[in-house]
Design a protein around this motif. Structure first.
Motif, PDB file in Angstrom:
ATOM      1  N   ASP A  34       0.125  -2.752 -15.702  1.00 17.82           N
ATOM      2  CA  ASP A  34       0.173  -1.365 -15.220  1.00 17.82           C
ATOM      3  C   ASP A  34      -1.243  -0.916 -14.868  1.00 17.82           C
ATOM      4  O   ASP A  34      -2.199  -1.232 -15.593  1.00 17.82           O
ATOM      5  N   THR A  35      -1.372  -0.168 -13.799  1.00 15.21           N
ATOM      6  CA  THR A  35      -2.676   0.360 -13.410  1.00 15.21           C
ATOM      7  C   THR A  35      -2.484   1.684 -12.688  1.00 15.21           C
ATOM      8  O   THR A  35      -1.500   1.875 -11.974  1.00 15.21           O
ATOM      9  N   THR A  36      -3.415   2.604 -12.936  1.00 13.73           N
ATOM     10  CA  THR A  36      -3.377   3.912 -12.276  1.00 13.73           C
ATOM     11  C   THR A  36      -4.405   3.929 -11.152  1.00 13.73           C
ATOM     12  O   THR A  36      -5.586   3.626 -11.366  1.00 13.73           O
ATOM     13  N   LEU A  37      -3.956   4.259  -9.961  1.00 13.40           N
ATOM     14  CA  LEU A  37      -4.814   4.247  -8.776  1.00 13.40           C
ATOM     15  C   LEU A  37      -4.943   5.656  -8.215  1.00 13.40           C
ATOM     16  O   LEU A  37      -3.960   6.417  -8.151  1.00 13.40           O
ATOM     17  N   SER A  75       0.844  -1.185   0.000  1.00 14.27           N
ATOM     18  CA  SER A  75       0.000   0.000   0.000  1.00 14.27           C
ATOM     19  C   SER A  75       0.880   1.236   0.000  1.00 14.27           C
ATOM     20  O   SER A  75       2.043   1.191   0.411  1.00 14.27           O
ATOM     21  N   HIS A  76       0.310   2.345  -0.482  1.00 15.35           N
ATOM     22  CA  HIS A  76       1.079   3.576  -0.568  1.00 15.35           C
ATOM     23  C   HIS A  76       0.106   4.741  -0.481  1.00 15.35           C
ATOM     24  O   HIS A  76      -0.999   4.693  -1.007  1.00 15.35           O
ATOM     25  N   ALA A  77       0.548   5.825   0.175  1.00 19.29           N
ATOM     26  CA  ALA A  77      -0.358   6.953   0.351  1.00 19.29           C
ATOM     27  C   ALA A  77      -0.527   7.759  -0.930  1.00 19.29           C
ATOM     28  O   ALA A  77      -1.504   8.474  -1.101  1.00 19.29           O
ATOM     29  N   SER A  78       0.422   7.670  -1.855  1.00 21.51           N
ATOM     30  CA  SER A  78       0.345   8.477  -3.070  1.00 21.51           C
ATOM     31  C   SER A  78      -0.479   7.778  -4.128  1.00 21.51           C
ATOM     32  O   SER A  78      -0.575   6.563  -4.164  1.00 21.51           O
ATOM     33  N   ARG A  79      -1.066   8.613  -4.976  1.00 19.74           N
ATOM     34  CA  ARG A  79      -1.787   8.064  -6.113  1.00 19.74           C
ATOM     35  C   ARG A  79      -0.849   8.056  -7.310  1.00 19.74           C
ATOM     36  O   ARG A  79       0.180   8.723  -7.322  1.00 19.74           O
ATOM     37  N   GLY A  80      -1.193   7.287  -8.329  1.00 17.09           N
ATOM     38  CA  GLY A  80      -0.375   7.269  -9.527  1.00 17.09           C
ATOM     39  C   GLY A  80      -0.409   5.902 -10.175  1.00 17.09           C
ATOM     40  O   GLY A  80      -1.290   5.074  -9.906  1.00 17.09           O
ATOM     41  N   THR A  81       0.574   5.639 -11.025  1.00 19.15           N
ATOM     42  CA  THR A  81       0.618   4.397 -11.794  1.00 19.15           C
ATOM     43  C   THR A  81       1.484   3.371 -11.081  1.00 19.15           C
ATOM     44  O   THR A  81       2.638   3.631 -10.753  1.00 19.15           O
ATOM     45  N   TRP A  82       0.906   2.218 -10.845  1.00 22.17           N
ATOM     46  CA  TRP A  82       1.606   1.072 -10.272  1.00 22.17           C
ATOM     47  C   TRP A  82       1.928   0.107 -11.421  1.00 22.17           C
ATOM     48  O   TRP A  82       1.113  -0.103 -12.314  1.00 22.17           O
ATOM     49  N   SER A  83       3.098  -0.551 -11.358  1.00 20.08           N
ATOM     50  CA  SER A  83       3.500  -1.505 -12.390  1.00 20.08           C
ATOM     51  C   SER A  83       3.914  -2.812 -11.736  1.00 20.08           C
ATOM     52  O   SER A  83       4.537  -2.819 -10.669  1.00 20.08           O
ATOM     53  N   VAL A  84       3.526  -3.912 -12.372  1.00 17.21           N
ATOM     54  CA  VAL A  84       3.903  -5.258 -11.911  1.00 17.21           C
ATOM     55  C   VAL A  84       4.658  -5.928 -13.051  1.00 17.21           C
ATOM     56  O   VAL A  84       4.183  -5.963 -14.190  1.00 17.21           O
ATOM     57  N   ARG A  85       5.837  -6.485 -12.745  1.00  9.35           N
ATOM     58  CA  ARG A  85       6.649  -7.191 -13.730  1.00  9.35           C
ATOM     59  C   ARG A  85       6.970  -8.583 -13.188  1.00  9.35           C
ATOM     60  O   ARG A  85       7.533  -8.716 -12.094  1.00  9.35           O
ATOM     61  N   ALA A  86       6.576  -9.609 -13.920  1.00  7.94           N
ATOM     62  CA  ALA A  86       6.790 -11.009 -13.509  1.00  7.94           C
ATOM     63  C   ALA A  86       7.770 -11.659 -14.478  1.00  7.94           C
ATOM     64  O   ALA A  86       7.475 -11.805 -15.663  1.00  7.94           O
ATOM     65  N   ASP A  87       8.945 -12.045 -13.973  1.00  6.05           N
ATOM     66  CA  ASP A  87       9.963 -12.692 -14.805  1.00  6.05           C
ATOM     67  C   ASP A  87       9.806 -14.203 -14.747  1.00  6.05           C
ATOM     68  O   ASP A  87       9.105 -14.757 -13.887  1.00  6.05           O
ATOM     69  N   THR A  88      10.485 -14.890 -15.656  1.00  5.03           N
ATOM     70  CA  THR A  88      10.465 -16.357 -15.678  1.00  5.03           C
ATOM     71  C   THR A  88      11.187 -16.897 -14.444  1.00  5.03           C
ATOM     72  O   THR A  88      12.255 -16.403 -14.068  1.00  5.03           O
ATOM     73  N   LEU A  89      10.600 -17.925 -13.826  1.00  6.05           N
ATOM     74  CA  LEU A  89      11.180 -18.554 -12.636  1.00  6.05           C
ATOM     75  C   LEU A  89      11.841 -19.866 -13.043  1.00  6.05           C
ATOM     76  O   LEU A  89      11.227 -20.692 -13.718  1.00  6.05           O
ATOM     77  N   ALA A  90      13.104 -20.041 -12.637  1.00  4.24           N
ATOM     78  CA  ALA A  90      13.827 -21.295 -12.873  1.00  4.24           C
ATOM     79  C   ALA A  90      14.196 -21.897 -11.528  1.00  4.24           C
ATOM     80  O   ALA A  90      14.929 -21.294 -10.746  1.00  4.24           O
ATOM     81  N   THR A  91      13.668 -23.068 -11.239  1.00  2.00           N
ATOM     82  CA  THR A  91      13.955 -23.744  -9.966  1.00  2.00           C
ATOM     83  C   THR A  91      13.721 -25.240 -10.113  1.00  2.00           C
ATOM     84  O   THR A  91      12.809 -25.666 -10.820  1.00  2.00           O
ATOM     85  N   GLY A  92      14.577 -26.028  -9.453  1.00  2.00           N
ATOM     86  CA  GLY A  92      14.415 -27.473  -9.455  1.00  2.00           C
ATOM     87  C   GLY A  92      14.507 -28.104 -10.825  1.00  2.00           C
ATOM     88  O   GLY A  92      13.956 -29.186 -11.052  1.00  2.00           O
ATOM     89  N   GLY A  93      15.206 -27.467 -11.755  1.00  2.00           N
ATOM     90  CA  GLY A  93      15.329 -28.025 -13.095  1.00  2.00           C
ATOM     91  C   GLY A  93      14.148 -27.739 -13.996  1.00  2.00           C
ATOM     92  O   GLY A  93      14.072 -28.287 -15.101  1.00  2.00           O
ATOM     93  N   PHE A  94      13.228 -26.883 -13.568  1.00  4.39           N
ATOM     94  CA  PHE A  94      12.057 -26.544 -14.376  1.00  4.39           C
ATOM     95  C   PHE A  94      11.956 -25.026 -14.478  1.00  4.39           C
ATOM     96  O   PHE A  94      12.472 -24.283 -13.639  1.00  4.39           O
ATOM     97  N   ARG A  95      11.233 -24.574 -15.517  1.00  9.54           N
ATOM     98  CA  ARG A  95      10.960 -23.159 -15.702  1.00  9.54           C
ATOM     99  C   ARG A  95       9.457 -22.917 -15.565  1.00  9.54           C
ATOM    100  O   ARG A  95       8.646 -23.745 -16.001  1.00  9.54           O
ATOM    101  N   TYR A  96       9.128 -21.763 -14.975  1.00 13.93           N
ATOM    102  CA  TYR A  96       7.741 -21.372 -14.767  1.00 13.93           C
ATOM    103  C   TYR A  96       7.529 -20.020 -15.445  1.00 13.93           C
ATOM    104  O   TYR A  96       8.308 -19.082 -15.235  1.00 13.93           O
TER     105      TYR A  96
END
Length: 500
Positions: free
Chosen positions: A194-197, A165-186
């Motif tokens: 992106d979303t403006t709140l 949470s944040h007191a300021s308004r504005g554009t929030w961005s989410v970036r999800a990279d590829t996950l590599a673990t246990g010999g597999f990729r997700y």
């Protein structure tokens, strides 16, 4: 006190005085009721508003006694309120910049009649914007590579699931990279969001990860431990890999794969794969595609039979080869043996309290390709033997041993003794001291308490050792018949006169 009608009051006073002068019999006329008190002057209330953007309307209400309820959307000054206690309640408002709420949202007021205005301030503050982030599909205890970029530009690397949470308004961005673990990729279902709140807004974002690669569980069987297989795995995009042992190949792009196995040789034995080519399909999954390559030696056969044991008993065998050791029981045929020289051993059998063994129990056999080598074992009873060996005593001296067999019936032994055949169980020997030729002999050990199994030989050696010594005293120079005055003294208070 202020009087409104002075003339009327003077007349009334005159009439009252005349009546008094006339005497007590004069009737008294009707009296005038006391005047009403003047009404209280009104009070005043001034309310100011802070914290809202320019042009935004507030929303508050003032409630008091006598049914007073007044609302306003901006700063206000009321000068006609009855004196008393009031409650000011502020409602949240939605503006072009988001939602604002008062802090506090309600508070009491006191308005005094005829007094200066009561001052009150409504203070609005912007509500925080909220990004509710949920990450699904990743293994337990593994942090997903998800980053949240706040409106002020700060980057937060989130764990598997979090709420920011944040007191300021504005554009929030989410970036999800590829996950590599246990010999597999997700891979993430939403790689970028992106979303403006505005103030008070909540955005709920779910990043769902799914497995994007697969695996092949390759089992290489049938080869000696010192011999490697020769397998080639090929797949999409020119993928190729050499396999020698059992392993799970991970991080594979989904698609069609081919596993080719070649024959290998070791110690003059050729091992060929049961199936030299396997065609496999790899899906995006944590469950590996199985692939088993079983090598088979081009070899011979050994057949074993037996006789001489009581009903219900069967012998055990061990076949020792250059690379393998095989254990089996009873009549058996061992297939797929590489050609060469082997040692075949038949183990002894205990039936009840009797031991059986085969003559020539360990044999050298030769296995040839495509042929059967047969061996037969004839078992016979092996006696149980107890052997007591006595040593260390002078010739002709008798030992002093007490022998107690499993039955409990003790007997005395004076020399080395072999008891065969006899019964298995607990055997005990107690060895006592022996005196011979003026010397004392002590046995080592002084006792045995041993258990013998059927068909075994129990050896109980008893070694006697001399435990005393002697001194030869020679006396000369005295006349015949005269005793010497000689005394021998020694350990533990030993003393003895020696006259001659």
């Amino acid at each position: 006190m202020r009087f409104r009608h002075p003339r009327r009051i003077l007349c009334l006073l005159a009439l009252a005085a005349g009546a008094a002068c006339a005497g007590g019999d004069t009737p008294v006329g009707p009296t005038t009721p006391p005047p009403s008190p003047d009404p209280l002057p009104p009070g005043a209330l001034t309310v100011s508003v802070e914290g809202l953007p320019e042009g935004a309307a507030a929303d508050f209400v003032v409630v008091g006694g006598q049914g007073i309820s007044r609302s306003a959307t901006a700063a206000v000054a009321w000068s006609d309120l009855p004196g008393g206690a009031y409650m000011l309640t502020v409602r949240s408002v939605r503006t072009a910049q988001g939602t604002y709420a008062a802090s506090p949202s309600s508070f009491p007021l006191s308005v005094a009649s005829g007094a200066p205005p009561t001052l009150a301030t409504v203070r609005y503050v912007p509500l925080p914007s909220v990004l509710a982030l949920s990450v699904e599909g990743v293994p337990a205890s593994v942090d997903a590579p998800v980053r949240v970029i706040e409106p002020d530009g700060d980057t937060i690397s989130t764990p598997a699931s979090s709420i920011r949470s944040h007191a300021s308004r504005g554009t929030w961005s989410v970036r999800a990279d590829t996950l590599a673990t246990g010999g597999f990729r997700y891979a993430a279902s939403v790689a970028a969001f992106d979303t403006t709140l505005l103030h008070g807004d909540t955005a709920r974002v779910t990043v769902a990860y799914q497995v994007s690669t697969g695996a092949i569980a390759i089992v290489v069987a049938g080869l000696p431990s010192a011999l490697d297989g020769v397998l080639q795995l090929t797949g999409p995009g020119g993928y190729t890999r050499t396999i020698e042992h059992t392993e799970t190949v991970t991080d594979l792009v989904p698609g069609a794969y081919v596993l080719v196995a070649s024959a290998v040789s070791g110690n003059a034995v050729v091992y060929a794969p049961h199936a030299d080519t396997l065609r496999l399909t790899v899906d995006a999954s944590l469950v590996a595609t199985p692939a088993t390559v079983r090598y088979v030696a081009q070899v011979g056969r050994v057949a074993v039979s037996w006789a001489g044991l009581p009903n219900g008993s069967a012998p055990s065998y061990t076949l020792f080869g250059a690379h393998d050791t095989i254990a089996f029981t009873g009549e058996a045929a061992i297939d797929s043996l590489p050609a060469g020289t082997y040692a075949l051993r038949a183990s002894a059998v205990i039936a009840g309290s009797v031991k059986y063994a085969a003559p020539n129990a360990t044999r050298t056999i030769f296995v040839t390709t495509g042929a059967t080598t047969s061996e037969h074992f004839a078992f016979a009873v092996v006696p149980t033997v107890v052997d007591i060996v006595v040593s260390g005593l002078p010739s002709g001296a008798a030992a002093n041993l007490v022998l107690t067999p499993p039955s409990g019936d003790s007997s005395v032994l004076t020399t080395s003794t072999r008891i065969a055949p006899t019964v298995p169980g607990r055997w005990r020997v107690r060895a006592n001291n022996v005196t011979s030729g003026g010397a004392r002999y002590v046995p080592t050990p002084s006792a045995y308490d041993s258990t013998i199994a059927a068909g075994d030989t129990l050896r109980l050696p008893v070694q006697y050792n001399i435990a005393t010594g002697s001194i030869a005293v020679s006396i000369a120079g005295l006349p015949n018949g005269v005793n010497a005055a000689v005394t021998v003294a020694g350990p533990n208070g030993y003393t003895r006169p020696v006259p001659a």
